[in-house]
Design a protein around this motif. Structure first.
Motif, short mmCIF file in Angstrom:
data_model
loop_
_atom_site.label_atom_id
_atom_site.label_comp_id
_atom_site.label_asym_id
_atom_site.label_seq_id
_atom_site.Cartn_x
_atom_site.Cartn_y
_atom_site.Cartn_z
N ARG A 1 -53.74 -53.56 -42.78
CA ARG A 1 -52.87 -52.87 -43.75
C ARG A 1 -53.66 -52.05 -44.77
N GLY A 2 -54.96 -51.90 -44.57
CA GLY A 2 -55.76 -51.08 -45.47
C GLY A 2 -56.22 -51.78 -46.73
N ILE A 3 -56.09 -53.09 -46.78
CA ILE A 3 -56.45 -53.84 -47.99
C ILE A 3 -57.96 -53.81 -48.21
N ALA A 4 -58.73 -54.02 -47.15
CA ALA A 4 -60.19 -54.04 -47.27
C ALA A 4 -60.72 -52.71 -47.79
N TYR B 1 -66.51 -48.21 -43.82
CA TYR B 1 -65.82 -47.49 -44.89
C TYR B 1 -66.64 -46.28 -45.35
N VAL B 2 -67.92 -46.48 -45.57
CA VAL B 2 -68.78 -45.39 -46.04
C VAL B 2 -68.88 -44.29 -44.98
N LYS B 3 -68.94 -44.69 -43.72
CA LYS B 3 -69.01 -43.71 -42.64
C LYS B 3 -67.72 -42.89 -42.57
N GLU B 4 -66.58 -43.55 -42.79
CA GLU B 4 -65.28 -42.87 -42.72
C GLU B 4 -64.93 -42.13 -44.01
N GLN C 1 -71.99 -39.18 -53.49
CA GLN C 1 -72.45 -40.12 -54.51
C GLN C 1 -72.71 -41.49 -53.89
N TYR C 2 -72.01 -41.83 -52.81
CA TYR C 2 -72.25 -43.11 -52.15
C TYR C 2 -73.63 -43.11 -51.48
N PHE C 3 -73.91 -42.05 -50.74
CA PHE C 3 -75.16 -42.01 -49.99
C PHE C 3 -76.38 -42.06 -50.88
N GLU C 4 -76.26 -41.52 -52.10
CA GLU C 4 -77.38 -41.56 -53.05
C GLU C 4 -77.70 -42.97 -53.49
N HIS C 5 -76.79 -43.90 -53.27
CA HIS C 5 -76.94 -45.27 -53.77
C HIS C 5 -77.07 -46.32 -52.67
N ILE C 6 -77.25 -45.86 -51.43
CA ILE C 6 -77.33 -46.79 -50.30
C ILE C 6 -78.74 -46.79 -49.74
N TYR C 7 -79.24 -47.99 -49.49
CA TYR C 7 -80.49 -48.12 -48.75
C TYR C 7 -80.17 -47.87 -47.29
#
Length: 112
Positions: free
Chosen positions: A66-69, A97-100, A105-111
């Motif tokens: 249902r999209g909760i996650a 989630y990050v891929k989709e 700004q997310y990619f700048e903060h991911i190892y």
């Protein structure tokens, strides 16, 4: 003994009123479902002063699909960005989630 949520539960994850709570003490993001009886959670740990490991997302079976996650993942990634942290994405769902939702700004903060 835990009771399963009724199959006709009208919970709507698309509802803009869905509230994600950030419990910093327990290092988790929580959405209370069906009042406060059922909960969806995203767990994280600090693995350094400015580094978190987004470890696990769990949604009760009766509420899956249902999209909760997605709401939990967004809240966690927004927290990482707002606090200027680095994140390890141990949880497969957050990786998805990050891929989709490829926000720069997310990619700048991911190892990677």
């Amino acid at each position: 003994m835990a009771q399963a949520a009724p199959a006709n539960n009208a919970f709507d994850a698309g509802n803009s009123q869905m509230q994600v709570e950030h419990d910093r003490k327990r290092r988790q993001f929580v959405i209370r479902l069906n009042g406060s009886h059922d909960r969806a959670v995203l767990l994280y740990e600090y693995v350094g002063k400015k580094t978190v490991d987004l470890q696990h997302t769990e949604v009760p079976d009766a509420y899956r699909g249902r999209g909760i996650a997605k709401h939990l993942a967004k809240a966690a990634m927004d927290f990482v960005v707002e606090e200027d942290l680095k994140a390890h994405l141990t949880c497969w769902y957050i990786q998805k989630y990050v891929k989709e939702n490829p926000q720069p700004q997310y990619f700048e903060h991911i190892y990677q």
